[in-house]
Design a protein around this motif. Structure first.
Motif, mmCIF file in Angstrom:
data_model
loop_
_atom_site.group_PDB
_atom_site.id
_atom_site.type_symbol
_atom_site.label_atom_id
_atom_site.label_comp_id
_atom_site.label_asym_id
_atom_site.label_seq_id
_atom_site.Cartn_x
_atom_site.Cartn_y
_atom_site.Cartn_z
ATOM 1 N N MET A 1 16.994 2.922 -27.088
ATOM 2 C CA MET A 1 17.522 2.213 -25.910
ATOM 3 C C MET A 1 18.589 1.195 -26.304
ATOM 4 N N LEU A 2 18.273 0.399 -27.314
ATOM 5 C CA LEU A 2 19.223 -0.612 -27.785
ATOM 6 C C LEU A 2 19.348 -0.509 -29.286
ATOM 7 N N LYS A 3 20.597 -0.315 -29.722
ATOM 8 C CA LYS A 3 20.810 -0.215 -31.159
ATOM 9 C C LYS A 3 21.935 -1.168 -31.560
ATOM 10 N N ILE A 4 21.536 -2.174 -32.313
ATOM 11 C CA ILE A 4 22.530 -3.156 -32.766
ATOM 12 C C ILE A 4 22.796 -2.894 -34.233
ATOM 13 N N GLU A 5 24.085 -2.791 -34.566
ATOM 14 C CA GLU A 5 24.437 -2.517 -35.957
ATOM 15 C C GLU A 5 25.429 -3.529 -36.490
ATOM 16 N N ASN A 6 25.031 -4.152 -37.576
ATOM 17 C CA ASN A 6 25.913 -5.031 -38.341
ATOM 18 C C ASN A 6 26.682 -6.020 -37.453
ATOM 19 N N LEU A 7 25.970 -6.703 -36.576
ATOM 20 C CA LEU A 7 26.624 -7.570 -35.580
ATOM 21 C C LEU A 7 26.916 -8.955 -36.144
ATOM 22 N N TYR A 8 28.207 -9.291 -36.070
ATOM 23 C CA TYR A 8 28.656 -10.626 -36.475
ATOM 24 C C TYR A 8 29.236 -11.322 -35.244
ATOM 25 N N ALA A 9 28.815 -12.563 -34.999
ATOM 26 C CA ALA A 9 29.382 -13.300 -33.870
ATOM 27 C C ALA A 9 29.557 -14.753 -34.251
ATOM 28 N N SER A 10 30.638 -15.353 -33.747
ATOM 29 C CA SER A 10 30.834 -16.778 -34.028
ATOM 30 C C SER A 10 31.160 -17.537 -32.743
ATOM 31 N N VAL A 11 30.879 -18.817 -32.788
ATOM 32 C CA VAL A 11 31.170 -19.720 -31.675
ATOM 33 C C VAL A 11 32.098 -20.794 -32.205
ATOM 34 N N ALA A 12 33.245 -20.930 -31.553
ATOM 35 C CA ALA A 12 34.224 -21.941 -31.957
ATOM 36 C C ALA A 12 34.478 -21.904 -33.467
ATOM 37 N N GLY A 13 34.648 -20.695 -33.986
ATOM 38 C CA GLY A 13 35.005 -20.541 -35.398
ATOM 39 C C GLY A 13 33.816 -20.595 -36.356
ATOM 40 N N LYS A 14 32.649 -20.928 -35.829
ATOM 41 C CA LYS A 14 31.473 -21.024 -36.704
ATOM 42 C C LYS A 14 30.644 -19.738 -36.591
ATOM 43 N N GLU A 15 30.424 -19.127 -37.712
ATOM 44 C CA GLU A 15 29.696 -17.865 -37.700
ATOM 45 C C GLU A 15 28.203 -18.108 -37.470
ATOM 46 N N ILE A 16 27.641 -17.465 -36.440
ATOM 47 C CA ILE A 16 26.225 -17.671 -36.117
ATOM 48 C C ILE A 16 25.417 -16.423 -36.465
ATOM 49 N N LEU A 17 25.906 -15.284 -36.038
ATOM 50 C CA LEU A 17 25.216 -14.033 -36.367
ATOM 51 C C LEU A 17 25.938 -13.384 -37.543
ATOM 52 N N LYS A 18 25.156 -13.033 -38.547
ATOM 53 C CA LYS A 18 25.781 -12.566 -39.789
ATOM 54 C C LYS A 18 25.249 -11.203 -40.187
ATOM 55 N N GLN A 57 32.474 -8.364 -35.715
ATOM 56 C CA GLN A 57 32.125 -7.074 -36.333
ATOM 57 C C GLN A 57 30.897 -6.508 -35.651
ATOM 58 N N GLY A 58 30.753 -5.205 -35.728
ATOM 59 C CA GLY A 58 29.504 -4.584 -35.316
ATOM 60 C C GLY A 58 29.526 -3.999 -33.918
ATOM 61 N N SER A 59 28.397 -3.414 -33.550
ATOM 62 C CA SER A 59 28.328 -2.799 -32.231
ATOM 63 C C SER A 59 26.935 -2.993 -31.620
ATOM 64 N N VAL A 60 26.910 -2.935 -30.293
ATOM 65 C CA VAL A 60 25.654 -3.022 -29.558
ATOM 66 C C VAL A 60 25.619 -1.820 -28.620
ATOM 67 N N ILE A 61 24.895 -0.808 -29.012
ATOM 68 C CA ILE A 61 24.855 0.410 -28.195
ATOM 69 C C ILE A 61 23.596 0.375 -27.333
#
Lengths: 250, 458
Positions: A1-18, A57-61
């Protein structure tokens, strides 16, 4: 149902999800636990489509489609629901109106007819009873003047009405007394079905006494460090998070 | 450089002198035909008001109170002849667009500045209540209105001009202790396509412990370029209660300026709702004087403007006596290149102890070119008072927007819902449900994105 792969996310330049990897199958309940500031809420918000996060980076399928390319409302129409950690007060917008507009938009998207007012009210009242929400809340402004527990119950009530396929609960248990916790858990358990999945983001183990998870993940410093069965939650409750962090760096 | 500037200033001054001279010429020409010309006190009142206009000059942006509101390009309309006969034949059916569903109301209709007896409907007026045309009062019973008008000192050139040129309007008198159940709907319609000016004068005298609702409603049929300069005077005797709606729904080329002056006696209650949707330029000066202990007033306002519209509200509340309470809440939604002005003054006089006053002005700017100039203004000369004020200017709340979208509302719909909710807070204070519904509908239609409103309005 939900497949998250190699997800990187940042807020205001600060990387939160690595580099998050997560695979949630229909029918499963996953619990994501972790210390404060580990990225738990960021993960929920990114899945629901909140502005202000840069996905580097990454994907959320989700159901075979890239969720990151959809607007928040499209995600809702496709069956994604986020129960907010801090539900927003919206003075002047009626609770029932919000649900009717949301539900009918979803039905339209699914090619179904809009519900008429009578059918809709029947559903709404039934679901309100499910979470023991007094009917007077239906005609009040969204979350306005609600207590903390009432806000959380209202989230579960909305979830029950919208019947999502993927429910994300972002610290819905925080600040709840034991009665409210039982009600919230009851709402989630009623939703449980082979076609649906639930992701519980929580800081405490006690919610899992009422909702039995299939998989427990430990999220720390933007990464999932460990995954296991429900016994992992109990171990975390006993030993804290430090040992997981140490294990990961070792 | 300096010389040039002086020349420039001189030019503008002489220009404006010329204008007031022209205005005075026009006054001299028409005064004999204005109502009440046979009465000396009326003549004196008009003459001294005109003198005030001439000595003061018409407002321009160098006047503090008109700093943000430039009327210059519209002033010529004040010199145009008023329409002798309405150019458009207004029928009963045409009025349905301006009526409030099934509301059982008393109705006075004015077409192009003149009361139309044929279109007015005054059935079942409680005994002793008088609803008359002001022109008739000047002509037949000037002594009845003299006490309220003869020694008026008004501030501002438009209010003075209104006193000099006032021609017709609504006179409402309620005896002591009488409750008028039906709201009085005063509909001021512009129906002529010509540029013309109307100096409407309304007078409301509410007796002790009387109660009434008055809807002062400005609207237009067709492409009117009228310049409306209205004045409404209210005398609210001890314990009297007035719900006063001022609905400005003028045509997009009209100018609608006016003042509302309220004298409150002890324990009286004045509730004003000023809603502005239309006109190229509109301005209201509302001045409430609480002259009696225990009086209470609430001023609510909503302005929704877009395009190149300009809307200005100046309010002033004078707490003259102790133990009075005032509440003021104005909200605005400003889109396009529109500009809004809000100036709310509260003056607490010496000895007006136990004053309780709160004021707020909140604005939503929907475009980069929209503008709001807001200024709360407190003057306190008493010691034991409770006063609060605040102004906010903002955009839509992103958290609320996301919340709604996460529940399945489209972005446009979510925006509309939030804008409407913001504006509707003012409209929920409206006590006549049919009026509220009427205004909610217009408010919703004024919003961008044009989402469906069924359901939202319940």
């Amino acid at each position: 149902m939900l497949k998250i792969e190699n997800l990187y996310a940042s807020v205001a330049g600060k990387e939160i999800l690595k580099g998050i990897d997560l695979d949630v199958k229909a029918g499963e309940i996953h619990a994501i636990m972790g210390p404060n500031g580990s990225g738990k809420s960021t993960l929920s918000n990114v899945i629901a489509g909140r502005d202000g996060y840069e996905i580097t980076q990454g994907s959320v399928i989700y159901k075979g489609k890239e969720l990151l390319e959809m607007s928040p409302e499209e995600r809702a129409w496709e069956g994604v629901f986020l129960a907010f950690q801090y539900p927003v007060e919206i003075p002047g917008v009626n609770n029932t109106y919000l649900l009717k507009a949301g539900l009918n938009a979803k039905r339209k998207h699914m090619g179904l007819d809009e519900l008429d007012a009578i059918d809709f009210m029947q559903i709404v009242k039934k679901k309100a009873d499910l979470v023991e929400l007094d009917h007077s809340f239906l005609s009040r402004s969204v979350n306005e003047g609600f207590s903390g527990g009432e806000k959380k119950r209202n989230e579960i009530f909305q979830m029950a009405v919208l019947e999502p396929d993927l429910a994300l609960l972002d610290e819905t248990d925080s600040g709840l007394d034991i009665d409210a916790l039982r009600i919230v858990a009851g709402g989630v358990n009623k939703l449980r079905s082979p076609d649906r999945a639930v992701v519980l983001v929580t800081h405490y183990q006690r919610l899992l006494d009422y909702i039995e998870p299939d998989v427990v993940h430990v999220l720390a410093d933007g990464q999932i460090l460990k995954s296991g069965g429900k016994e992992l939650a109990l171990e975390l409750e006993k030993r804290g998070y430090d040992w997981v962090l140490q294990e990961a760096t070792a | 450089m300096n010389d040039q500037m002086n020349d420039h200033v001189h030019d503008r001054m002489s220009e404006s002198a010329t204008f007031t001279e022209q205005l005075q010429d026009r006054f001299v020409e028409t005064q004999k035909s204005l109502p009440g010309a046979h009465e000396s006190w009326v003549r004196v009142l008009r003459k001294s008001a005109m003198d005030q206009v001439v000595s003061q000059g018409m407002p321009n942006t160098r006047h503090e109170a008109w700093k943000y509101t430039d009327v210059k390009k519209y002033l010529d309309r004040l010199l145009a002849d008023s329409v002798e006969m309405p150019s458009l034949n207004v029928s009963e059916e045409m009025l349905t667009a301006f009526s409030f569903d099934d509301l059982d109301s008393l109705r006075v209709v004015m077409i192009d500045g003149k009361v139309s007896q044929a279109l007015s409907s005054l059935k079942n007026i409680p005994a002793g209540v008088r609803i008359e045309s002001m022109a008739d009062m000047f002509a037949k019973e000037p002594d009845v209105i003299e006490a309220y008008l003869h020694d008026q000192h008004v501030s501002g050139a438009f209010a003075a001009l209104n006193n000099a040129m006032m021609s017709d309007g609504v006179y409402l008198e309620i005896p002591d202790g009488v409750v008028v159940e039906q709201p009085l709907h005063c509909l001021f319609l512009s129906a002529s396509g010509d540029s013309a000016s109307y100096h409407i004068k309304n007078l409301i005298v509410a007796g002790e412990c009387s109660q009434v609702t008055v809807i002062e409603h400005y609207a237009s049929i067709g492409e009117s370029t009228a310049f409306i300069n209205a004045g409404t005077d209210v005398e609210l005797h001890a314990g009297g209660r007035l719900e006063h709606y001022k609905l400005q729904q003028s045509g997009s080329k009209e100018v609608n300026i006016g003042s509302i002056r309220v004298h409150q006696h002890r324990d009286s209650y004045y509730h004003s709702h000023s809603v502005a949707f239309g006109a190229a330029l509109s301005r209201r000066d509302i001045h409430v004087e609480m002259n009696g202990e225990g009086a209470e007033c609430a001023l609510n306002g909503l302005y929704l403007v877009g395009g190149r519209q300009h809307v200005d509200h100046h309010t002033r509340i004078d707490h003259v006596r102790p133990n009075c309470r005032s509440r003021e809440s104005y909200k605005g939604v400003i889109d396009g290149r529109a500009r809004a002005v809000f100036n709310g003054k509260v003056v607490v006089h010496e000895n007006a102890d136990q004053t309780d006053s709160a004021q707020s002005n909140a604005n939503l700017l929907l475009s980069d070119q929209a503008e709001i100039d807001t200024k709360p203004d407190l003057e306190i000369y008493a010691d034991d008072v409770k006063c609060a004020h605040g102004a906010t200017v903002g955009q839509l709340d992103m958290k609320q927007l996301f919340y709604l979208r996460s529940r399945g509302l489209s972005e446009d719909e979510a925006r509309n819902v939030l804008m409407f909710a913001f504006a509707d807070e003012v409209l929920t204070a409206i006590k006549v449900p049919q009026v509220r519904k009427y205004l909610e509908r217009i408010a919703f239609e004024k919003l961008p994105h044009g989402a469906e409103l069924d359901g939202l309005l319940g």
